[in-house]
Scaffold this motif. Structure first.
Motif, PDB file in Angstrom:
ATOM      1  N   ASN A  97       0.832  -1.203   0.000  1.00 32.78           N
ATOM      2  CA  ASN A  97       0.000   0.000   0.000  1.00 32.78           C
ATOM      3  C   ASN A  97       0.869   1.256   0.000  1.00 32.78           C
ATOM      4  O   ASN A  97       0.564   2.242  -0.693  1.00 32.78           O
ATOM      5  CB  ASN A  97      -0.920   0.017   1.220  1.00 32.78           C
ATOM      6  N   VAL A  98       1.951   1.221   0.774  1.00 34.28           N
ATOM      7  CA  VAL A  98       2.884   2.352   0.803  1.00 34.28           C
ATOM      8  C   VAL A  98       3.526   2.541  -0.574  1.00 34.28           C
ATOM      9  O   VAL A  98       3.635   3.663  -1.076  1.00 34.28           O
ATOM     10  CB  VAL A  98       3.960   2.139   1.886  1.00 34.28           C
ATOM     11  N   ALA A  99       3.943   1.431  -1.199  1.00 35.02           N
ATOM     12  CA  ALA A  99       4.572   1.513  -2.520  1.00 35.02           C
ATOM     13  C   ALA A  99       3.613   2.094  -3.556  1.00 35.02           C
ATOM     14  O   ALA A  99       4.004   2.915  -4.400  1.00 35.02           O
ATOM     15  CB  ALA A  99       5.050   0.131  -2.957  1.00 35.02           C
ATOM     16  N   ARG A 100       2.359   1.664  -3.499  1.00 35.20           N
ATOM     17  CA  ARG A 100       1.361   2.173  -4.443  1.00 35.20           C
ATOM     18  C   ARG A 100       1.212   3.692  -4.303  1.00 35.20           C
ATOM     19  O   ARG A 100       1.206   4.429  -5.285  1.00 35.20           O
ATOM     20  CB  ARG A 100       0.014   1.492  -4.200  1.00 35.20           C
ATOM     21  N   ALA A 101       1.091   4.150  -3.055  1.00 35.98           N
ATOM     22  CA  ALA A 101       0.928   5.587  -2.825  1.00 35.98           C
ATOM     23  C   ALA A 101       2.175   6.355  -3.256  1.00 35.98           C
ATOM     24  O   ALA A 101       2.074   7.443  -3.853  1.00 35.98           O
ATOM     25  CB  ALA A 101       0.625   5.838  -1.350  1.00 35.98           C
ATOM     26  N   LEU A 102       3.365   5.815  -2.974  1.00 35.90           N
ATOM     27  CA  LEU A 102       4.596   6.486  -3.391  1.00 35.90           C
ATOM     28  C   LEU A 102       4.668   6.599  -4.910  1.00 35.90           C
ATOM     29  O   LEU A 102       5.120   7.621  -5.450  1.00 35.90           O
ATOM     30  CB  LEU A 102       5.809   5.727  -2.865  1.00 35.90           C
ATOM     31  N   LYS A 103       4.243   5.555  -5.607  1.00 38.63           N
ATOM     32  CA  LYS A 103       4.223   5.598  -7.076  1.00 38.63           C
ATOM     33  C   LYS A 103       3.286   6.702  -7.560  1.00 38.63           C
ATOM     34  O   LYS A 103       3.631   7.464  -8.477  1.00 38.63           O
ATOM     35  CB  LYS A 103       3.781   4.234  -7.618  1.00 38.63           C
ATOM     36  N   LEU A 104       2.115   6.807  -6.951  1.00 38.40           N
ATOM     37  CA  LEU A 104       1.163   7.846  -7.339  1.00 38.40           C
ATOM     38  C   LEU A 104       1.706   9.239  -7.032  1.00 38.40           C
ATOM     39  O   LEU A 104       1.385  10.207  -7.730  1.00 38.40           O
ATOM     40  CB  LEU A 104      -0.171   7.633  -6.617  1.00 38.40           C
ATOM     41  N   LEU A 105       2.545   9.335  -5.997  1.00 38.76           N
ATOM     42  CA  LEU A 105       3.156  10.620  -5.645  1.00 38.76           C
ATOM     43  C   LEU A 105       4.380  10.934  -6.495  1.00 38.76           C
ATOM     44  O   LEU A 105       4.998  11.988  -6.333  1.00 38.76           O
ATOM     45  CB  LEU A 105       3.555  10.617  -4.166  1.00 38.76           C
ATOM     46  N   GLY A 106       4.742  10.008  -7.378  1.00 42.28           N
ATOM     47  CA  GLY A 106       5.846  10.257  -8.297  1.00 42.28           C
ATOM     48  C   GLY A 106       7.225  10.011  -7.727  1.00 42.28           C
ATOM     49  O   GLY A 106       8.221  10.507  -8.253  1.00 42.28           O
ATOM     50  N   ARG A 107       7.320   9.204  -6.649  1.00 41.58           N
ATOM     51  CA  ARG A 107       8.627   8.904  -6.075  1.00 41.58           C
ATOM     52  C   ARG A 107       9.112   7.552  -6.588  1.00 41.58           C
ATOM     53  O   ARG A 107       8.310   6.641  -6.810  1.00 41.58           O
ATOM     54  CB  ARG A 107       8.564   8.873  -4.549  1.00 41.58           C
ATOM     55  N   PRO A 108      10.423   7.380  -6.774  1.00 39.21           N
ATOM     56  CA  PRO A 108      10.946   6.089  -7.260  1.00 39.21           C
ATOM     57  C   PRO A 108      10.877   5.050  -6.159  1.00 39.21           C
ATOM     58  O   PRO A 108      11.432   5.240  -5.071  1.00 39.21           O
ATOM     59  CB  PRO A 108      12.396   6.418  -7.630  1.00 39.21           C
ATOM     60  N   VAL A 109      10.207   3.938  -6.411  1.00 41.69           N
ATOM     61  CA  VAL A 109       9.983   2.943  -5.377  1.00 41.69           C
ATOM     62  C   VAL A 109      10.069   1.543  -5.962  1.00 41.69           C
ATOM     63  O   VAL A 109       9.719   1.321  -7.122  1.00 41.69           O
ATOM     64  CB  VAL A 109       8.605   3.166  -4.692  1.00 41.69           C
ATOM     65  N   ILE A 110      10.556   0.614  -5.154  1.00 42.71           N
ATOM     66  CA  ILE A 110      10.549  -0.793  -5.524  1.00 42.71           C
ATOM     67  C   ILE A 110       9.998  -1.587  -4.341  1.00 42.71           C
ATOM     68  O   ILE A 110      10.379  -1.348  -3.191  1.00 42.71           O
ATOM     69  CB  ILE A 110      11.959  -1.290  -5.923  1.00 42.71           C
ATOM     70  N   ALA A 111       9.068  -2.490  -4.625  1.00 45.62           N
ATOM     71  CA  ALA A 111       8.409  -3.278  -3.588  1.00 45.62           C
ATOM     72  C   ALA A 111       9.007  -4.670  -3.539  1.00 45.62           C
ATOM     73  O   ALA A 111       9.164  -5.327  -4.565  1.00 45.62           O
ATOM     74  CB  ALA A 111       6.909  -3.357  -3.853  1.00 45.62           C
ATOM     75  N   ALA A 112       9.339  -5.132  -2.333  1.00 38.57           N
ATOM     76  CA  ALA A 112       9.903  -6.465  -2.139  1.00 38.57           C
ATOM     77  C   ALA A 112       9.115  -7.198  -1.061  1.00 38.57           C
ATOM     78  O   ALA A 112       8.368  -6.592  -0.292  1.00 38.57           O
ATOM     79  CB  ALA A 112      11.374  -6.369  -1.749  1.00 38.57           C
ATOM     80  N   GLY A 113       9.295  -8.509  -1.003  1.00 39.25           N
ATOM     81  CA  GLY A 113       8.601  -9.308  -0.007  1.00 39.25           C
ATOM     82  C   GLY A 113       8.524 -10.755  -0.444  1.00 39.25           C
ATOM     83  O   GLY A 113       9.324 -11.221  -1.253  1.00 39.25           O
ATOM     84  N   PHE A 114       7.543 -11.477   0.093  1.00 35.98           N
ATOM     85  CA  PHE A 114       7.300 -12.875  -0.269  1.00 35.98           C
ATOM     86  C   PHE A 114       6.045 -12.970  -1.124  1.00 35.98           C
ATOM     87  O   PHE A 114       5.058 -12.258  -0.894  1.00 35.98           O
ATOM     88  CB  PHE A 114       7.086 -13.731   0.984  1.00 35.98           C
ATOM     89  N   ALA A 115       6.056 -13.867  -2.106  1.00 32.63           N
ATOM     90  CA  ALA A 115       4.869 -14.142  -2.927  1.00 32.63           C
ATOM     91  C   ALA A 115       4.881 -15.617  -3.297  1.00 32.63           C
ATOM     92  O   ALA A 115       5.920 -16.160  -3.676  1.00 32.63           O
ATOM     93  CB  ALA A 115       4.858 -13.276  -4.187  1.00 32.63           C
ATOM     94  N   GLY A 116       3.707 -16.270  -3.181  1.00 34.99           N
ATOM     95  CA  GLY A 116       3.667 -17.695  -3.468  1.00 34.99           C
ATOM     96  C   GLY A 116       2.386 -18.145  -4.127  1.00 34.99           C
ATOM     97  O   GLY A 116       1.315 -17.559  -3.904  1.00 34.99           O
ATOM     98  N   GLY A 117       2.491 -19.172  -4.971  1.00 37.36           N
ATOM     99  CA  GLY A 117       1.327 -19.776  -5.596  1.00 37.36           C
ATOM    100  C   GLY A 117       0.653 -18.885  -6.623  1.00 37.36           C
ATOM    101  O   GLY A 117       1.126 -17.789  -6.939  1.00 37.36           O
ATOM    102  N   PRO A 118      -0.503 -19.329  -7.142  1.00 39.68           N
ATOM    103  CA  PRO A 118      -1.263 -18.527  -8.114  1.00 39.68           C
ATOM    104  C   PRO A 118      -1.677 -17.167  -7.569  1.00 39.68           C
ATOM    105  O   PRO A 118      -1.698 -16.184  -8.308  1.00 39.68           O
ATOM    106  CB  PRO A 118      -2.487 -19.411  -8.408  1.00 39.68           C
ATOM    107  N   THR A 119      -2.013 -17.101  -6.272  1.00 41.65           N
ATOM    108  CA  THR A 119      -2.385 -15.810  -5.695  1.00 41.65           C
ATOM    109  C   THR A 119      -1.193 -14.861  -5.696  1.00 41.65           C
ATOM    110  O   THR A 119      -1.340 -13.659  -5.967  1.00 41.65           O
ATOM    111  CB  THR A 119      -2.912 -15.984  -4.261  1.00 41.65           C
ATOM    112  N   GLY A 120       0.000 -15.390  -5.404  1.00 39.99           N
ATOM    113  CA  GLY A 120       1.197 -14.563  -5.468  1.00 39.99           C
ATOM    114  C   GLY A 120       1.480 -14.069  -6.874  1.00 39.99           C
ATOM    115  O   GLY A 120       1.891 -12.919  -7.068  1.00 39.99           O
ATOM    116  N   SER A 121       1.243 -14.928  -7.872  1.00 43.55           N
ATOM    117  CA  SER A 121       1.433 -14.513  -9.268  1.00 43.55           C
ATOM    118  C   SER A 121       0.445 -13.412  -9.641  1.00 43.55           C
ATOM    119  O   SER A 121       0.799 -12.446 -10.330  1.00 43.55           O
ATOM    120  CB  SER A 121       1.248 -15.716 -10.198  1.00 43.55           C
ATOM    121  N   ARG A 122      -0.780 -13.556  -9.160  1.00 44.25           N
ATOM    122  CA  ARG A 122      -1.795 -12.525  -9.421  1.00 44.25           C
ATOM    123  C   ARG A 122      -1.391 -11.204  -8.769  1.00 44.25           C
ATOM    124  O   ARG A 122      -1.554 -10.136  -9.372  1.00 44.25           O
ATOM    125  CB  ARG A 122      -3.138 -12.992  -8.874  1.00 44.25           C
TER     126      ARG A 122
END
Length: 318
Positions: free
Chosen positions: A41-66
Motif C-alpha cells: 500500500n505504501v509503494a502504491r501511494a509512493l508511485k502515485l506521488l511520483g517517487r521512485p519505489v521498488i516493492a519487495a517481499g514474499f509471494a507464493g502460488g497462483p495468488t502470489g502470481s496474481r
C-alpha cells in the motif's frame, strides 16, 4: 530508490455492503480487488506521488502470481522472493450507511528458513540502491519474531534508514534494533509502552518510551493527524500535525498513506514539520477512496494547506 518490504503480502478485496449485519445475506454495491499488505500500500501511494519505489517481499502460488501481475499493471517495480506456500487473501467489508468497517485477514503462508535467508540476501543486494526502506505489516508464520530486527541491522550497516510500521513482538524487536522511525497508531503504541493515552501528556510520555526502547524518532498516528518526537539529544522536539477529519469513503490503509507521505517528503530532505504535515495530508486524502494506497496527489496538495503543524511543550517527566 525507496524500498518497501511486505513480508505478509495479500490480495485485498474490499466490498461496500449497506446495512451490513452478521448472519444475513447481502449484495455488495461496490467492490475492488488490489495487491495488498501494508508495504505494498505504501509503494502504491509512493508511485502515485511520483517517487521512485521498488516493492519487495514474499509471494507464493497462483495468488502470489496474481499479486505481482497487479503491481506490474500499476507500474510498481517489484523484486519479490517466491515461496512454496500460497499468498493470502484478505477481505474488508465497508458499510456506507454507518461508516463501520469489518476486516477479515488470513494468517498468511508459512515460510521456510531457506526462504527467509534467500530474502535477507536479496535485501542486502537491494540496499545498495536504496535511500530509505519501509518495513511494514505482520510477519508470516515461520519468519521468526526477530526478522524485522535482523533487517533493521542489515540495512543500518549499509547506511539505509528504516521506517518501521508493525505491531506486537515484531515491532518491539525492530524498535530495540534501532529503527530510524516508527509509526504506530494510538492503539499499537499503547500496546508497546503498556499504558493507555488519556491526553497529550500521555502521548508525549509514550513517544519518550518509544525513544527509550530504541527508535531514533517516532510518530503516533491518530484519526486527525499525529504527534511525533524528532531530532536527537538537546535537539529533540515534540511536534503535532493535524487537520480536520473528512467524511470518509473508507479508512482502510489511511495509516499506510500517512507513511507514504512522510517517506515521500523525507526522501526530498524536507523538514520534520513538512514530512509530518505531508503524511497527514496523504492519510486524510486516502480516506476519500475505495481501496488502500489510493491517493490523488493534486488533492493532497490542496489539503496540505489546511494541515496545522506546531511544536508542543514536552511535560517535565519527558
Amino acid at each position: 530508490m525507496i524500498l518497501t518490504v511486505t513480508l505478509n503480502a495479500a490480495i485485498d478485496r474490499t466490498v461496500a455492503v449497506p446495512n451490513f449485519r452478521l448472519g444475513h445475506r447481502h449484495r455488495a454495491v461496490e467492490s475492488r480487488t488490489v495487491a495488498g499488505g501494508k508495504g505494498i500500500n505504501v509503494a502504491r501511494a509512493l508511485k502515485l506521488l511520483g517517487r521512485p519505489v521498488i516493492a519487495a517481499g514474499f509471494a507464493g502460488g497462483p495468488t502470489g502470481s496474481r499479486l505481482l501481475e497487479q503491481l506490474r499493471d500499476e507500474a510498481v517495480l517489484t523484486d519479490f522472493t517466491r515461496i512454496a506456500a500460497e499468498t493470502r487473501i484478505n477481505l474488508a467489508v465497508i458499510d456506507p450507511t454507518s461508516g463501520e468497517q469489518t476486516e477479515i485477514n488470513e494468517r498468511g503462508p508459512a515460510v521456510s528458513r531457506e526462504e527467509v535467508e534467500a530474502f535477507v540476501d536479496r535485501v542486502r543486494y537491494l540496499a545498495d540502491g536504496a535511500t530509505l526502506c519501509v518495513l511494514a505489516g505482520t510477519l508470516p508464520p515461520g519468519a521468526g519474531e526477530d526478522l524485522y530486527a535482523r533487517l533493521v541491522k542489515e540495512l543500518g550497516e549499509r547506511g539505509v534508514p528504516v521506517v518501521l510500521d508493525a505491531e506486537g513482538d515484531a515491532m518491539l524487536a525492530g524498535l530495540r534494533a534501532g529503527a530510524s522511525v516508527v509509526t504506530p497508531n494510538e492503539r499499537e503504541a499503547e500496546e508497546l509502552v503498556g499504558q493507555e493515552f488519556a491526553d497529550r501528556g500521555d502521548l508525549a510520555s509514550g513517544l519518550g518510551e518509544l525513544n527509550r526502547l530504541g527508535a531514533e524518532e517516532a510518530a503516533i498516528t491518530r484519526p486527525d493527524g499525529c504527534v511525533a518526537v524528532v531530532g536527537e539529544g538537546a535537539e529533540r522536539r515534540l511536534l503535532e500535525a493535524r487537520t480536520e477529519s473528512l467524511e470518509p469513503v473508507s479508512t482502510v490503509g489511511s495509516g499506510d498513506a500517512f507513511v507514504a507521505g512522510y517517506v515521500a517528503a523525507r526522501y526530498e530532505d524536507r523538514s520534520p514539520e513538512e514530512c509530518l504535515a505531508y503524511g497527514v495530508a496523504c492519510g486524510a486524502e486516502s480516506t476519500q477512496h475505495f481501496g488502500a494506497g489510493s491517493i490523488d496527489p493534486a488533492e493532497v496538495e490542496r489539503l496540505l494547506s489546511a494541515v496545522e503543524s506546531r511544536e508542543l511543550e514536552a511535560p517535565a517527566k519527558v
